[in-house]
Motif scaffolding. Sequence first.
Motif, mmCIF file in Angstrom:
data_model
loop_
_atom_site.group_PDB
_atom_site.id
_atom_site.type_symbol
_atom_site.label_atom_id
_atom_site.label_comp_id
_atom_site.label_asym_id
_atom_site.label_seq_id
_atom_site.Cartn_x
_atom_site.Cartn_y
_atom_site.Cartn_z
ATOM 1 N N SER A 339 54.839 -46.580 108.115
ATOM 2 C CA SER A 339 53.561 -47.072 108.627
ATOM 3 C C SER A 339 53.042 -48.274 107.859
ATOM 4 O O SER A 339 52.107 -48.951 108.314
ATOM 5 C CB SER A 339 52.523 -45.946 108.578
ATOM 6 O OG SER A 339 52.388 -45.447 107.248
ATOM 7 N N GLY A 340 53.638 -48.553 106.709
ATOM 8 C CA GLY A 340 53.214 -49.694 105.918
ATOM 9 C C GLY A 340 53.693 -49.568 104.487
ATOM 10 O O GLY A 340 54.267 -48.543 104.091
ATOM 11 N N VAL A 341 53.462 -50.586 103.721
ATOM 12 C CA VAL A 341 53.872 -50.613 102.313
ATOM 13 C C VAL A 341 52.665 -50.998 101.472
ATOM 14 O O VAL A 341 51.940 -51.947 101.808
ATOM 15 C CB VAL A 341 55.019 -51.614 102.085
ATOM 16 C CG1 VAL A 341 55.275 -51.824 100.590
ATOM 17 C CG2 VAL A 341 56.285 -51.150 102.777
ATOM 18 N N THR A 342 52.445 -50.265 100.402
ATOM 19 C CA THR A 342 51.410 -50.628 99.445
ATOM 20 C C THR A 342 52.046 -51.460 98.338
ATOM 21 O O THR A 342 53.058 -51.057 97.754
ATOM 22 C CB THR A 342 50.752 -49.381 98.840
ATOM 23 O OG1 THR A 342 50.193 -48.591 99.893
ATOM 24 C CG2 THR A 342 49.665 -49.770 97.854
ATOM 25 N N ALA A 343 51.455 -52.622 98.070
ATOM 26 C CA ALA A 343 51.990 -53.523 97.041
ATOM 27 C C ALA A 343 50.851 -54.086 96.219
ATOM 28 O O ALA A 343 49.698 -54.142 96.677
ATOM 29 C CB ALA A 343 52.793 -54.647 97.687
ATOM 30 N N LEU A 344 51.177 -54.503 95.006
ATOM 31 C CA LEU A 344 50.225 -55.227 94.163
ATOM 32 C C LEU A 344 50.559 -56.705 94.227
ATOM 33 O O LEU A 344 51.721 -57.097 94.045
ATOM 34 C CB LEU A 344 50.300 -54.732 92.722
ATOM 35 C CG LEU A 344 50.004 -53.250 92.472
ATOM 36 C CD1 LEU A 344 50.085 -52.944 90.980
ATOM 37 C CD2 LEU A 344 48.642 -52.872 93.022
ATOM 38 N N ASP A 345 49.538 -57.543 94.498
ATOM 39 C CA ASP A 345 49.764 -58.981 94.536
ATOM 40 C C ASP A 345 49.769 -59.537 93.119
ATOM 41 O O ASP A 345 49.582 -58.782 92.141
ATOM 42 C CB ASP A 345 48.735 -59.661 95.437
ATOM 43 C CG ASP A 345 47.317 -59.606 94.888
ATOM 44 O OD1 ASP A 345 47.129 -59.327 93.679
ATOM 45 O OD2 ASP A 345 46.381 -59.843 95.678
ATOM 46 N N PRO A 346 50.010 -60.836 92.931
ATOM 47 C CA PRO A 346 50.097 -61.383 91.567
ATOM 48 C C PRO A 346 48.843 -61.163 90.723
ATOM 49 O O PRO A 346 48.923 -61.143 89.492
ATOM 50 C CB PRO A 346 50.348 -62.876 91.822
ATOM 51 C CG PRO A 346 51.053 -62.919 93.135
ATOM 52 C CD PRO A 346 50.416 -61.832 93.941
ATOM 53 N N ALA A 347 47.695 -60.977 91.388
ATOM 54 C CA ALA A 347 46.462 -60.730 90.641
ATOM 55 C C ALA A 347 46.256 -59.259 90.341
ATOM 56 O O ALA A 347 45.267 -58.869 89.708
ATOM 57 C CB ALA A 347 45.269 -61.277 91.432
ATOM 58 N N GLY A 348 47.175 -58.397 90.797
ATOM 59 C CA GLY A 348 47.054 -56.972 90.556
ATOM 60 C C GLY A 348 46.241 -56.238 91.599
ATOM 61 O O GLY A 348 45.979 -55.037 91.452
ATOM 62 N N ALA A 349 45.840 -56.922 92.659
ATOM 63 C CA ALA A 349 45.060 -56.295 93.717
ATOM 64 C C ALA A 349 45.981 -55.573 94.694
ATOM 65 O O ALA A 349 47.068 -56.058 95.013
ATOM 66 C CB ALA A 349 44.239 -57.350 94.453
ATOM 67 N N ARG A 350 45.548 -54.404 95.177
ATOM 68 C CA ARG A 350 46.336 -53.642 96.137
ATOM 69 C C ARG A 350 46.294 -54.332 97.494
ATOM 70 O O ARG A 350 45.235 -54.728 97.985
ATOM 71 C CB ARG A 350 45.792 -52.216 96.253
ATOM 72 C CG ARG A 350 46.007 -51.392 94.995
ATOM 73 C CD ARG A 350 45.301 -50.039 95.119
ATOM 74 N NE ARG A 350 45.859 -49.235 96.193
ATOM 75 C CZ ARG A 350 46.887 -48.418 96.046
ATOM 76 N NH1 ARG A 350 47.486 -48.303 94.859
ATOM 77 N NH2 ARG A 350 47.340 -47.699 97.054
ATOM 78 N N GLN A 351 47.474 -54.461 98.110
ATOM 79 C CA GLN A 351 47.593 -55.093 99.417
ATOM 80 C C GLN A 351 48.389 -54.177 100.344
ATOM 81 O O GLN A 351 49.272 -53.434 99.900
ATOM 82 C CB GLN A 351 48.303 -56.443 99.301
ATOM 83 C CG GLN A 351 47.603 -57.466 98.417
ATOM 84 C CD GLN A 351 46.319 -57.991 99.025
ATOM 85 O OE1 GLN A 351 46.073 -57.815 100.226
ATOM 86 N NE2 GLN A 351 45.500 -58.645 98.219
ATOM 87 N N ASP A 352 48.068 -54.253 101.633
ATOM 88 C CA ASP A 352 48.766 -53.465 102.642
ATOM 89 C C ASP A 352 49.720 -54.378 103.395
ATOM 90 O O ASP A 352 49.286 -55.355 104.013
ATOM 91 C CB ASP A 352 47.752 -52.837 103.596
ATOM 92 C CG ASP A 352 48.402 -51.836 104.534
ATOM 93 O OD1 ASP A 352 49.333 -51.142 104.093
ATOM 94 O OD2 ASP A 352 47.986 -51.760 105.708
ATOM 95 N N VAL A 353 51.011 -54.077 103.318
ATOM 96 C CA VAL A 353 52.039 -54.870 103.995
ATOM 97 C C VAL A 353 52.451 -54.129 105.263
ATOM 98 O O VAL A 353 52.832 -52.953 105.203
ATOM 99 C CB VAL A 353 53.263 -55.079 103.086
ATOM 100 C CG1 VAL A 353 54.388 -55.774 103.843
ATOM 101 C CG2 VAL A 353 52.876 -55.868 101.841
ATOM 102 N N THR A 354 52.361 -54.803 106.392
ATOM 103 C CA THR A 354 52.779 -54.184 107.648
ATOM 104 C C THR A 354 53.772 -55.094 108.357
ATOM 105 O O THR A 354 53.698 -56.319 108.262
ATOM 106 C CB THR A 354 51.570 -53.933 108.575
ATOM 107 O OG1 THR A 354 50.899 -55.168 108.835
ATOM 108 C CG2 THR A 354 50.596 -52.947 107.954
ATOM 109 N N ALA A 355 54.699 -54.469 109.058
ATOM 110 C CA ALA A 355 55.721 -55.203 109.801
ATOM 111 C C ALA A 355 56.295 -54.250 110.851
ATOM 112 O O ALA A 355 55.940 -53.067 110.909
ATOM 113 C CB ALA A 355 56.823 -55.694 108.856
ATOM 114 N N ASP A 356 57.172 -54.767 111.681
ATOM 115 C CA ASP A 356 57.851 -53.911 112.653
ATOM 116 C C ASP A 356 58.995 -53.135 112.008
ATOM 117 O O ASP A 356 59.272 -51.997 112.387
ATOM 118 C CB ASP A 356 58.389 -54.759 113.814
ATOM 119 C CG ASP A 356 57.280 -55.468 114.567
ATOM 120 O OD1 ASP A 356 56.404 -54.772 115.106
ATOM 121 O OD2 ASP A 356 57.288 -56.718 114.600
#
Length: 616
Positions: A339-356
């Motif tokens: 359903s998605g991927v949780t990642a930390l961006d270069p600033a350490g903020a949590r981001q939601d990655v979505t794709a098909d």
Amino acid sequence: MTRRRSTGSTGSTGSTGSSRRTFIAGAAATAGTLGTTGAVAAPARARSPQPVADRTPRTAAAPNGRRVAVLGGGVAGLTAAHELAERGYAVTVYERRALGGKARSMDVPGSARGGRRPLPAEHGFRFIPGIYHNLPDTMRRIPFPGNAHGVWDNLVAPPEMMFARAAGREDLRAPIPWPDHSPAALTPDEIRRALTGLLQSLVRLPAHESAYFIDRVLVFLTSCDERRKEVWEHTPWWEFVRAAQMSNEYQRILAVGITRNIVATKAEEASTRTVGALGEAFVFNALGRGADGPPDRILNLPTNEAWIDPWEAHLRSLGVEFRIGWSVQEVRYGDGRVSGVTALDPAGARQDVTADHYVSALPVEHARRTWSAGLRAADPMLGRCDLLETDWMTGIQFYLTERAPLVHGHLNCIDSPWSLTAIQQAEHWPARDFPAAYGDGVAVDCLSVDISDWDKPGILYGKTAKQCTREEVAREVWAQLKASLNDTGKTPLTDRTLHSWFLDPGVDGLGTPNPTNQDQLLIHPTGTFHNRPSADTRIPNFFLSGDYVAVDIDLATMEGANASARAAVNALLDSDGSTAQRCAVLPMYHAPEMESFKRHDLWRHRLGLRNVFDLG
């Protein structure tokens, strides 16, 4: 980078003539040939064989509106991105540190002076043998200015290799036979040393041990696939060749030396199936059978200059986007899909990655930490990956103020406690004037060394590599190199010519109770094959890519990473119902002459009988 002061040792000049190295031919095609080193021509380019796949760089197909998140930017991730972009997918690569993964080169911080580039460093030296077919196919499709075959034309073939012996033993130096290699010059001194090294080995290796090893080779070559998977996969190489009952010479050359050269693993633990299959492929490669090129090939520039940077540029031209500095935390599962991927961006903020679709291209020790409980429950195959093992194999570079008169290719210090292998790089970069291009203009060469055993005591401090500080690791490796190379009257390595050193920054906490290594290597103890996953999973939009995935070449290699990415893309295309052309996944070479023997062995194996050549 740490500088070392001169201790005032007296050393040799930086001439290209050989000092103490010895050639012996290591393959049947060159048996009995003795040569010596003199002025050796620049490493030869391997000529392109008949094409087995479409090797023409392609533009991206028309966008198909489907998005793919590739998790990891090493060889597996970049290969997956390459193949998907050519088929019209919108691809974004998420990479925590730098593109190329363990295959990348890197800059030595603070080493540049006078407008030069920083000194080049790496996780470990590149080795792209002729048994590889998938990776070279990709390299041909990466444009490089002036090269008809893309970055593949940046591969050069060292003309020789060497087993470096310690304790006053002459080294065993073997030419690597290939049509483009120039024969080496002869000198009386080198002829004497060649004969000395050969006779020392022949005298110390009893005839019955040589005969027994040859018999074991025949057993493996004629073993059917079932016997290989069911018996030899569960038999350590050490046990298969009966090393414990043999002489020290047999153990060092035929047990330890072979495994270190082929799979960089421990002979006592390594699966015979893995060691034997790779040894078989190298023998056929040396004989010119099923080869993409010579048995030993390296790049003619630092890895990023010769390969990774052009690859990134080409992928960007195909529309691939990169998110560098993004760290994957969790691959989430819901409603039967990722359903998605949780990642930390270069600033350490949590981001939601979505794709098909999602392709996990992280190394196994990192990938399995990101698989959520729901994901694991959806496909029990993922749980088997927890049984896969990794170990340390890490590079250190020594920068020299004079060119050391070493072998013109890879050397294997088979008597070194830390299982050192190395290559001197500047002579293989003929288009680059090393001191004019890199560092402060004083360093003229880079001796790149791989440390394969971090758990045995060294000769200088009596500590394992993990117990040593970074400074102690450098001093210990340097001492072990000198013990193997400076032990028969000449000193090709001297302290006064040591400019500086650089140890892979992925290693941390050395000398403390909890050392860590961010770039471990998948190893292949017995039974490993049965725990390796396939590229496709039971989750319809989730795919695996990496050298731990089950492909034809079953060890930690860039070839395995590349082949697995192709398999992952094919699985994705199947899941998506795509009509795009599938990726070619090219198998390892199998000699047709062996097939009748293997069929006979299959019959014997199913009857519970030994292989016909197996004398016990």
